[in-house]
Design a protein around this motif. Structure first.
Motif, mmCIF file in Angstrom:
data_model
loop_
_atom_site.group_PDB
_atom_site.id
_atom_site.type_symbol
_atom_site.label_atom_id
_atom_site.label_comp_id
_atom_site.label_asym_id
_atom_site.label_seq_id
_atom_site.Cartn_x
_atom_site.Cartn_y
_atom_site.Cartn_z
ATOM 1 N N GLN A 1 1.582 -7.126 1.148
ATOM 2 C CA GLN A 1 0.217 -6.995 0.640
ATOM 3 C C GLN A 1 -0.252 -5.539 0.712
ATOM 4 O O GLN A 1 -0.755 -4.995 -0.268
ATOM 5 C CB GLN A 1 -0.724 -7.897 1.429
ATOM 6 C CG GLN A 1 -2.141 -7.896 0.902
ATOM 7 C CD GLN A 1 -3.050 -8.838 1.670
ATOM 8 O OE1 GLN A 1 -2.615 -9.583 2.536
ATOM 9 N NE2 GLN A 1 -4.321 -8.798 1.343
ATOM 10 N N HIS A 2 -0.098 -4.898 1.864
ATOM 11 C CA HIS A 2 -0.656 -3.568 2.076
ATOM 12 C C HIS A 2 0.208 -2.425 1.543
ATOM 13 O O HIS A 2 -0.316 -1.355 1.248
ATOM 14 C CB HIS A 2 -0.955 -3.348 3.561
ATOM 15 C CG HIS A 2 -2.089 -4.193 4.027
ATOM 16 N ND1 HIS A 2 -1.912 -5.470 4.519
ATOM 17 C CD2 HIS A 2 -3.416 -3.970 4.045
ATOM 18 C CE1 HIS A 2 -3.081 -5.981 4.831
ATOM 19 N NE2 HIS A 2 -4.014 -5.098 4.549
ATOM 20 N N HIS A 3 1.497 -2.630 1.448
ATOM 21 C CA HIS A 3 2.383 -1.570 0.951
ATOM 22 C C HIS A 3 3.033 -1.932 -0.371
ATOM 23 O O HIS A 3 3.471 -1.044 -1.094
ATOM 24 C CB HIS A 3 3.457 -1.225 1.991
ATOM 25 C CG HIS A 3 2.895 -0.589 3.204
ATOM 26 N ND1 HIS A 3 2.645 0.765 3.277
ATOM 27 C CD2 HIS A 3 2.503 -1.107 4.385
ATOM 28 C CE1 HIS A 3 2.123 1.044 4.452
ATOM 29 N NE2 HIS A 3 2.025 -0.071 5.148
ATOM 30 N N GLY A 4 3.112 -3.215 -0.668
ATOM 31 C CA GLY A 4 3.741 -3.651 -1.904
ATOM 32 C C GLY A 4 2.775 -4.012 -2.999
ATOM 33 O O GLY A 4 3.172 -4.253 -4.134
ATOM 34 N N TRP B 1 2.038 -9.184 5.459
ATOM 35 C CA TRP B 1 1.141 -8.044 5.631
ATOM 36 C C TRP B 1 1.697 -6.812 4.918
ATOM 37 O O TRP B 1 0.985 -6.122 4.191
ATOM 38 C CB TRP B 1 0.934 -7.752 7.114
ATOM 39 C CG TRP B 1 -0.097 -6.698 7.361
ATOM 40 C CD1 TRP B 1 -1.419 -6.890 7.614
ATOM 41 C CD2 TRP B 1 0.101 -5.272 7.369
ATOM 42 N NE1 TRP B 1 -2.060 -5.677 7.780
ATOM 43 C CE2 TRP B 1 -1.147 -4.676 7.628
ATOM 44 C CE3 TRP B 1 1.208 -4.464 7.184
ATOM 45 C CZ2 TRP B 1 -1.309 -3.295 7.698
ATOM 46 C CZ3 TRP B 1 1.047 -3.077 7.250
ATOM 47 C CH2 TRP B 1 -0.210 -2.517 7.512
ATOM 48 N N VAL B 2 2.974 -6.534 5.118
ATOM 49 C CA VAL B 2 3.583 -5.361 4.491
ATOM 50 C C VAL B 2 3.604 -5.515 2.974
ATOM 51 O O VAL B 2 3.283 -4.580 2.241
ATOM 52 C CB VAL B 2 5.009 -5.112 5.033
ATOM 53 C CG1 VAL B 2 5.684 -3.970 4.273
ATOM 54 C CG2 VAL B 2 4.972 -4.802 6.524
ATOM 55 N N ALA C 1 10.667 -6.152 4.247
ATOM 56 C CA ALA C 1 9.672 -5.956 3.190
ATOM 57 C C ALA C 1 9.857 -4.603 2.515
ATOM 58 O O ALA C 1 9.774 -4.507 1.284
ATOM 59 C CB ALA C 1 8.261 -6.093 3.762
ATOM 60 N N MET C 2 10.102 -3.565 3.289
ATOM 61 C CA MET C 2 10.303 -2.250 2.698
ATOM 62 C C MET C 2 11.559 -2.216 1.835
ATOM 63 O O MET C 2 11.596 -1.554 0.795
ATOM 64 C CB MET C 2 10.348 -1.173 3.786
ATOM 65 C CG MET C 2 9.022 -1.004 4.513
ATOM 66 S SD MET C 2 7.636 -0.571 3.440
ATOM 67 C CE MET C 2 7.856 1.185 3.346
ATOM 68 N N ILE D 1 9.981 3.257 11.215
ATOM 69 C CA ILE D 1 10.846 2.083 11.142
ATOM 70 C C ILE D 1 9.973 0.832 11.093
ATOM 71 O O ILE D 1 10.246 -0.105 10.381
ATOM 72 C CB ILE D 1 11.793 2.017 12.363
ATOM 73 C CG1 ILE D 1 12.681 3.261 12.414
ATOM 74 C CG2 ILE D 1 12.634 0.753 12.332
ATOM 75 C CD1 ILE D 1 13.643 3.420 11.262
ATOM 76 N N ARG D 2 8.912 0.835 11.883
ATOM 77 C CA ARG D 2 7.951 -0.277 11.876
ATOM 78 C C ARG D 2 6.564 0.332 11.859
ATOM 79 O O ARG D 2 6.262 1.232 12.629
ATOM 80 C CB ARG D 2 8.121 -1.137 13.120
ATOM 81 C CG ARG D 2 7.164 -2.322 13.124
ATOM 82 C CD ARG D 2 7.167 -3.035 14.461
ATOM 83 N NE ARG D 2 6.534 -2.145 15.421
ATOM 84 C CZ ARG D 2 7.024 -1.872 16.619
ATOM 85 N NH1 ARG D 2 8.095 -2.398 17.046
ATOM 86 N NH2 ARG D 2 6.407 -1.039 17.425
ATOM 87 N N HIS D 3 5.739 -0.162 11.007
ATOM 88 C CA HIS D 3 4.378 0.364 10.905
ATOM 89 C C HIS D 3 3.566 -0.100 12.101
ATOM 90 O O HIS D 3 3.604 -1.267 12.486
ATOM 91 C CB HIS D 3 3.739 -0.126 9.597
ATOM 92 C CG HIS D 3 2.533 0.646 9.228
ATOM 93 N ND1 HIS D 3 1.297 0.381 9.748
ATOM 94 C CD2 HIS D 3 2.373 1.704 8.396
ATOM 95 C CE1 HIS D 3 0.424 1.219 9.244
ATOM 96 N NE2 HIS D 3 1.038 2.031 8.419
ATOM 97 N N ALA D 4 2.826 0.802 12.695
ATOM 98 C CA ALA D 4 2.055 0.500 13.909
ATOM 99 C C ALA D 4 1.054 -0.628 13.700
ATOM 100 O O ALA D 4 0.806 -1.416 14.608
ATOM 101 C CB ALA D 4 1.332 1.754 14.389
ATOM 102 N N THR D 5 0.493 -0.760 12.513
ATOM 103 C CA THR D 5 -0.517 -1.787 12.304
ATOM 104 C C THR D 5 0.062 -3.188 12.187
ATOM 105 O O THR D 5 -0.672 -4.152 12.211
ATOM 106 C CB THR D 5 -1.361 -1.490 11.048
ATOM 107 O OG1 THR D 5 -0.492 -1.383 9.929
ATOM 108 C CG2 THR D 5 -2.190 -0.249 11.221
ATOM 109 N N THR D 6 1.370 -3.328 12.085
ATOM 110 C CA THR D 6 1.953 -4.668 12.059
ATOM 111 C C THR D 6 2.136 -5.221 13.468
ATOM 112 O O THR D 6 2.329 -6.404 13.642
ATOM 113 C CB THR D 6 3.318 -4.698 11.334
ATOM 114 O OG1 THR D 6 4.233 -3.851 12.028
ATOM 115 C CG2 THR D 6 3.173 -4.294 9.885
#
Length: 118
Positions: free
Chosen positions: A24-27, A21-22, A64-65, A82-87
């Motif tokens: 895809q959405h951030h990378g 997810w990370v 992922a970050m 530290i952790r995205h709320a949507t994950t």
């Protein structure tokens, strides 16, 4: 930590989903590439592997970050969570790795390094 196979597989799947997810959405990876990156980062480890599950000591968001932005992302972007709320809904579908984490030292040799366009 001793894992039974069901706990390990549940945690592995949960972290793979979060990592993909990370990525895809951030990378900016396509869904298939993000899934492949997650499989590469979170490879299955056999029960007899001495450090099985050590990667779970940090959440998929963090790994992922690191892959996307490098090891200074926390310092260079202190406002990022530290952790995205949507994950969270992804990891709440099964046992969260954070429920299994102890005070395990950070595995310096096990940083998932599949960054976008790498």
């Amino acid at each position: 930590m001793t894992w039974n196979e069901a706990e390990y597989l549940d945690c592995l799947q949960s972290e793979r989903r979060g990592y993909a997810w990370v990525m895809q959405h951030h990378g900016g990876l396509a869904p298939k590439e993000a899934s492949e990156a997650a499989l590469e980062c979170y490879a299955y480890e056999p029960a007899e592997a001495p450090y099985r599950g050590l990667i779970f000591h940090d959440e998929a968001w963090h790994w992922a970050m690191l892959a996307i932005h490098g090891d200074r992302y926390v310092v260079e972007h202190p406002s990022w969570p530290i952790r995205h709320a949507t994950t969270e809904p992804l990891s709440s579908q099964s046992t969260s790795a954070s429920q299994h984490r102890g005070n395990t030292p950070r595995p310096l040799s096990k940083i998932c390094a599949r960054a976008p366009n790498s």
